[in-house]
Enzyme design. Sequence first.
Site, mmCIF file in Angstrom:
data_model
loop_
_atom_site.group_PDB
_atom_site.id
_atom_site.type_symbol
_atom_site.label_atom_id
_atom_site.label_comp_id
_atom_site.label_asym_id
_atom_site.label_seq_id
_atom_site.Cartn_x
_atom_site.Cartn_y
_atom_site.Cartn_z
ATOM 1 N N ARG A 81 10.875 -0.393 12.252
ATOM 2 C CA ARG A 81 10.600 -0.536 10.807
ATOM 3 C C ARG A 81 10.616 0.817 10.111
ATOM 4 O O ARG A 81 11.118 0.959 9.005
ATOM 5 C CB ARG A 81 9.254 -1.225 10.587
ATOM 6 C CG ARG A 81 9.357 -2.721 10.803
ATOM 7 C CD ARG A 81 8.069 -3.422 10.492
ATOM 8 N NE ARG A 81 7.671 -3.322 9.090
ATOM 9 C CZ ARG A 81 6.454 -3.611 8.646
ATOM 10 N NH1 ARG A 81 5.524 -4.004 9.475
ATOM 11 N NH2 ARG A 81 6.173 -3.517 7.369
ATOM 12 N N GLN A 112 0.654 -4.118 -1.482
ATOM 13 C CA GLN A 112 0.452 -4.579 -0.101
ATOM 14 C C GLN A 112 1.507 -3.944 0.805
ATOM 15 O O GLN A 112 1.482 -4.128 2.011
ATOM 16 C CB GLN A 112 0.590 -6.106 -0.027
ATOM 17 C CG GLN A 112 -0.439 -6.841 -0.866
ATOM 18 C CD GLN A 112 -0.033 -8.290 -1.073
ATOM 19 O OE1 GLN A 112 -0.359 -9.151 -0.274
ATOM 20 N NE2 GLN A 112 0.677 -8.558 -2.157
ATOM 21 N N ASN A 113 2.451 -3.234 0.207
ATOM 22 C CA ASN A 113 3.551 -2.664 0.999
ATOM 23 C C ASN A 113 3.107 -1.374 1.682
ATOM 24 O O ASN A 113 2.299 -0.623 1.140
ATOM 25 C CB ASN A 113 4.758 -2.404 0.098
ATOM 26 C CG ASN A 113 5.277 -3.695 -0.518
ATOM 27 O OD1 ASN A 113 4.932 -4.776 -0.044
ATOM 28 N ND2 ASN A 113 6.070 -3.585 -1.564
ATOM 29 N N VAL A 114 3.703 -1.144 2.830
ATOM 30 C CA VAL A 114 3.301 0.022 3.625
ATOM 31 C C VAL A 114 4.419 1.057 3.692
ATOM 32 O O VAL A 114 4.336 2.032 4.437
ATOM 33 C CB VAL A 114 2.886 -0.409 5.056
ATOM 34 C CG1 VAL A 114 1.668 -1.329 5.029
ATOM 35 C CG2 VAL A 114 4.036 -1.091 5.816
ATOM 36 N N HIS A 130 -2.782 -2.236 2.414
ATOM 37 C CA HIS A 130 -2.491 -2.489 3.833
ATOM 38 C C HIS A 130 -2.077 -1.229 4.591
ATOM 39 O O HIS A 130 -1.525 -1.320 5.676
ATOM 40 C CB HIS A 130 -1.428 -3.585 3.962
ATOM 41 C CG HIS A 130 -1.916 -4.930 3.479
ATOM 42 N ND1 HIS A 130 -1.083 -5.989 3.203
ATOM 43 C CD2 HIS A 130 -3.180 -5.373 3.209
ATOM 44 C CE1 HIS A 130 -1.806 -7.019 2.801
ATOM 45 N NE2 HIS A 130 -3.078 -6.674 2.789
ATOM 46 N N GLY A 202 6.616 -9.893 -6.645
ATOM 47 C CA GLY A 202 7.187 -9.997 -5.301
ATOM 48 C C GLY A 202 6.185 -10.254 -4.203
ATOM 49 O O GLY A 202 6.333 -9.753 -3.095
ATOM 50 N N THR A 203 5.179 -11.060 -4.509
ATOM 51 C CA THR A 203 4.248 -11.434 -3.430
ATOM 52 C C THR A 203 4.089 -12.950 -3.393
ATOM 53 O O THR A 203 4.064 -13.608 -4.431
ATOM 54 C CB THR A 203 2.869 -10.757 -3.570
ATOM 55 O OG1 THR A 203 2.030 -11.188 -2.483
ATOM 56 C CG2 THR A 203 2.180 -11.036 -4.888
#
Length: 261
Positions: A81, A112-114, A130, A202-203
């Site tokens: 990833r 929430q994206n990493v 996150h 986008g969730t």
Amino acid sequence: MPANTVTLTDTAELPEALIQAFVSAHQIAVLTGAGVSAESGIPTFRDARTGMWARHDPMTLASPQGFEQDPATVWQWYQWRRQLIAETRPNAGHYALARLQQRVPVLTLITQNVDGFHQLAGSDRVLELHGNVHRNVCSVTGKVIEADWMEQHSEVQPPPSPHHPRGRARPGVVWFGEALDSDLLDNAFTAASNCDLMLVVGTAGAVQPAASIPVLAKEHGARLIDINPDSNELTRLADWHLVGPSAKWLPTLVDELTATD
Ligand code: OAD
């Protein structure tokens, strides 16, 4: 309660009420999810065909138990990833949100994206609920492990931690069953409670506590805009559902704000 959501499919037809809500907002909160990075080429989690969780078991790859049972597999998946993220770039949606932050008196960007793409596009003070995949932490103490320590070790196995004899390096992300950072979450809840307008982008709204943030905003009187090609529980709460990709809608909205300056 019946949904009262206005659905829009065409950027040419922005209703006056939406434009007004947008340009008059003093405090905006934004919650983003995997859909925002989808157009950079990062698969989402729950897309039935291409989503990460359609192809992999989340409990194997994204839980403390999975890591304990098979650390090498989990580590290699995160290395893959990281590589994918390193090979791609933020898209027009990320850049539009960075521009928006320059225009609005208070904008809180909660993600929430990493992948770190919001920061790469120029946003700051991002609340990464996150975590961030580029960071490594000790599996026992949670302490951050510096990059130069990581560089001395193999890529195939998670390296030992310099912070604890039984610890290993693990990605600095939140896994299933783990608690979110309480300060970050408090800040996100405060922003949701105080904002005039919230963008949900986008969730799928399938993971708590992130999914409760727009609910809180709505309860405190904010208007809600949902940007998503599909609908979900959060769409029902929204005043407006902008149907389609975030890389199309976010620049359109931000251009609208600029046009009224
Ligand atoms: P999901 O994969 O659950 O949902 C992605 C959402 O993005 C869906 O609602 C899609 O319809 C939408 N989408 C797809 N393409 C889009 C596009 N081009 N523009 C806008 N929207 C688009 O991802 P999240 O909701 O972010 O957590 O998932 C939340 C959490 O679940 C993740 O942070 C991750 C996952 O398990 C952890 O790993 C802890």
